[in-house]
Write a protein that holds these residues in place. Structure first.
Motif, mmCIF file in Angstrom:
data_model
loop_
_atom_site.group_PDB
_atom_site.id
_atom_site.type_symbol
_atom_site.label_atom_id
_atom_site.label_comp_id
_atom_site.label_asym_id
_atom_site.label_seq_id
_atom_site.Cartn_x
_atom_site.Cartn_y
_atom_site.Cartn_z
ATOM 1 N N GLN A 176 79.224 81.054 71.525
ATOM 2 C CA GLN A 176 78.098 80.139 71.400
ATOM 3 C C GLN A 176 78.487 78.750 70.894
ATOM 4 O O GLN A 176 77.788 77.773 71.184
ATOM 5 C CB GLN A 176 77.048 80.726 70.444
ATOM 6 C CG GLN A 176 76.555 82.107 70.848
ATOM 7 C CD GLN A 176 75.499 82.628 69.897
ATOM 8 O OE1 GLN A 176 74.378 82.122 69.853
ATOM 9 N NE2 GLN A 176 75.844 83.644 69.129
ATOM 10 N N LEU A 177 79.577 78.660 70.168
ATOM 11 C CA LEU A 177 79.931 77.381 69.554
ATOM 12 C C LEU A 177 80.255 76.297 70.573
ATOM 13 O O LEU A 177 79.863 75.145 70.403
ATOM 14 C CB LEU A 177 81.120 77.574 68.605
ATOM 15 C CG LEU A 177 80.810 78.235 67.259
ATOM 16 C CD1 LEU A 177 82.088 78.457 66.472
ATOM 17 C CD2 LEU A 177 79.830 77.382 66.461
ATOM 18 N N VAL B 171 73.761 79.302 62.087
ATOM 19 C CA VAL B 171 74.515 78.535 61.091
ATOM 20 C C VAL B 171 73.502 77.799 60.226
ATOM 21 O O VAL B 171 73.030 76.718 60.567
ATOM 22 C CB VAL B 171 75.488 77.542 61.758
ATOM 23 C CG1 VAL B 171 76.290 76.779 60.693
ATOM 24 C CG2 VAL B 171 76.428 78.268 62.707
ATOM 25 N N CYS C 297 77.317 74.599 71.895
ATOM 26 C CA CYS C 297 76.698 73.761 70.856
ATOM 27 C C CYS C 297 77.452 72.442 70.704
ATOM 28 O O CYS C 297 76.832 71.377 70.547
ATOM 29 C CB CYS C 297 76.684 74.502 69.523
ATOM 30 S SG CYS C 297 75.560 75.912 69.464
ATOM 31 N N TYR D 70 76.714 82.078 57.605
ATOM 32 C CA TYR D 70 77.715 81.277 58.292
ATOM 33 C C TYR D 70 77.654 79.832 57.826
ATOM 34 O O TYR D 70 76.569 79.269 57.659
ATOM 35 C CB TYR D 70 77.508 81.337 59.805
ATOM 36 C CG TYR D 70 77.443 82.753 60.351
ATOM 37 C CD1 TYR D 70 78.341 83.727 59.914
ATOM 38 C CD2 TYR D 70 76.480 83.120 61.290
ATOM 39 C CE1 TYR D 70 78.287 85.023 60.389
ATOM 40 C CE2 TYR D 70 76.415 84.415 61.774
ATOM 41 C CZ TYR D 70 77.324 85.361 61.319
ATOM 42 O OH TYR D 70 77.260 86.642 61.793
ATOM 43 N N ILE E 221 71.759 79.194 66.373
ATOM 44 C CA ILE E 221 72.723 80.284 66.534
ATOM 45 C C ILE E 221 73.056 80.953 65.197
ATOM 46 O O ILE E 221 73.969 81.782 65.119
ATOM 47 C CB ILE E 221 74.014 79.794 67.225
ATOM 48 C CG1 ILE E 221 74.726 78.753 66.368
ATOM 49 C CG2 ILE E 221 73.709 79.259 68.610
ATOM 50 C CD1 ILE E 221 76.122 78.396 66.886
ATOM 51 N N THR F 143 80.299 86.714 65.999
ATOM 52 C CA THR F 143 79.032 86.546 66.717
ATOM 53 C C THR F 143 78.859 85.137 67.282
ATOM 54 O O THR F 143 78.001 84.921 68.139
ATOM 55 C CB THR F 143 77.842 86.847 65.783
ATOM 56 O OG1 THR F 143 77.945 86.028 64.607
ATOM 57 C CG2 THR F 143 77.853 88.314 65.363
ATOM 58 N N LEU F 144 79.681 84.196 66.811
ATOM 59 C CA LEU F 144 79.564 82.814 67.291
ATOM 60 C C LEU F 144 80.619 82.447 68.330
ATOM 61 O O LEU F 144 80.628 81.312 68.817
ATOM 62 C CB LEU F 144 79.672 81.834 66.105
ATOM 63 C CG LEU F 144 78.685 82.007 64.952
ATOM 64 C CD1 LEU F 144 78.893 80.904 63.928
ATOM 65 C CD2 LEU F 144 77.246 82.011 65.450
#
Length: 340
Positions: free
Chosen positions: A268-269, A328, A272, A298, A326, A264-265
């Motif tokens: 998106q990471l 974490v 970030c 996460y 997101i 799922t990340l």
């Protein structure tokens, strides 16, 4: 009165049944204290009893569908036991050796259940091919009632798991600290449900439900049209469905065990990292590691190269906020002053 001397080994031998009884009663109290584990335990007893019924009927009627379904139900029982034990272990508190606690028991249980399902599917597939070449005589007139009863048992299991509150969540505190040229940030309150564990157990029951449906269909085809070949064909279809359905479980559990970046990340990471790198006083983002502890939890670890004039508290606060957006919740940040 003379003192009575009891041999130490004899005492331990005599008290062993008592200790075993206390141990069993303790685990039984733990199981029935939670609705989810209680439903799982009751369905385990029901499933185990009916597995013997199906096996006896399958041998009597010479039905591969019923025999394979009974063996699958025995594997279901092992999956239920694994799930039951894992759901209890997950509640154990963290200690000095297991600092994250025992929440990954759900991942291990999901992986083991997935492997068991693959084994069952290949066993049914190999037996089906053999019977497809030489279809045996099947006493189809005795199959229908037992297969319908098996379907009802599995529907009860699906209902019990979906309405048993079989989940797990845990919260943790957080703290930030920094010192000199080296700072850290720890924080988050991870929350998640034991999705992999529930998924593994549920897949076993759904696959077994498909097995019961397959036996019902094959019994009708054999009774109405005399198609003895329907038994192995339905079994092959069930095996293929099991393999297809277990793939997501194995893929996700292996990803977690191999500490892959959470799916799922994936998208998106990078954004970030760019946002953190653009913070005032941050030169670069290094040693980036993100992984899944258990379902929905996460954890991240990274190192920031910062200027000596940088406001470390502000950088840590913003970094934490960026990744919290997101999902974490637990982030470890190391700061290091850039060489001048």
């Amino acid at each position: 009165m003379l003192p009575i001397h009891i041999d130490d080994k004899e005492y331990k031998f005599r008290s062993a049944p008592g200790r075993l009884r206390e141990w069993l009663l303790h685990w039984l109290r733990v199981i029935i204290s939670d609705q989810g584990t209680r439903n799982l335990f009751l369905f385990l007893c029901l499933n185990l009893g009916f597995a013997f019924v199906e096996l006896i009927y399958g041998v009597w009627t010479n039905s591969l569908g019923l025999i394979s379904d009974s063996f699958h139900m025995f594997f279901d029982c092992s999956a239920l036991v694994t799930g039951l034990v894992a759901s209890i272990i997950m509640k154990w508190r963290p200690n000095e050796r297991f600092t994250y606690g025992y929440v990954r028991a759900e991942v291990m249980a999901g992986f083991v259940n997935g492997l068991c399902l693959v084994f069952v599917a290949f066993y049914i597939l190999s037996e089906s091919v053999e019977r497809l070449i030489e279809p045996p005589e099947v006493k189809h007139d005795r199959l229908f009632l037992v297969s319908v009863a098996g379907l009802i048992v599995n529907l009860v299991g699906i209902f019990a798991l979906n309405h048993g509150g079989h989940g797990h969540s845990h919260d943790g505190g957080g703290h930030n600290h920094s010192h000199g040229g080296h700072g850290h940030s720890h924080g988050g309150s991870p929350k998640g449900e034991n999705i992999l564990l529930s998924m593994g157990v549920l897949l076993h029951i759904i696959a077994d439900t498909m097995g019961s449906v397959g036996v019902i269909v094959s019994a009708i085809l054999m009774q109405q049209f005399g198609w003895m070949i329907a038994d192995p064909i339905c079994s092959m279809f069930i095996a293929l469905l099991i393999l297809i359905s277990v793939y997501p479980l194995l893929k996700e559990s292996v990803s977690v065990l191999m500490q892959r970046v959470p799916h799922t990340l994936d998208n998106q990471l990078q954004s970030c990292f760019q946002r953190v790198a653009s913070l005032d006083g941050v030169y670069s983002v290094q040693d980036k590691h993100f992984w899944t502890l258990c379902s929905g939890v996460y954890i991240g670890n990274l190192k920031l190269e910062v200027a000596r004039r940088a406001d470390l508290n502000a950088i840590l606060l913003h970094t934490h906020a960026i990744f919290k957006q997101i999902g974490v919740d637990k982030l470890f940040v190391q700061t290091e002053y850039a060489a001048m």
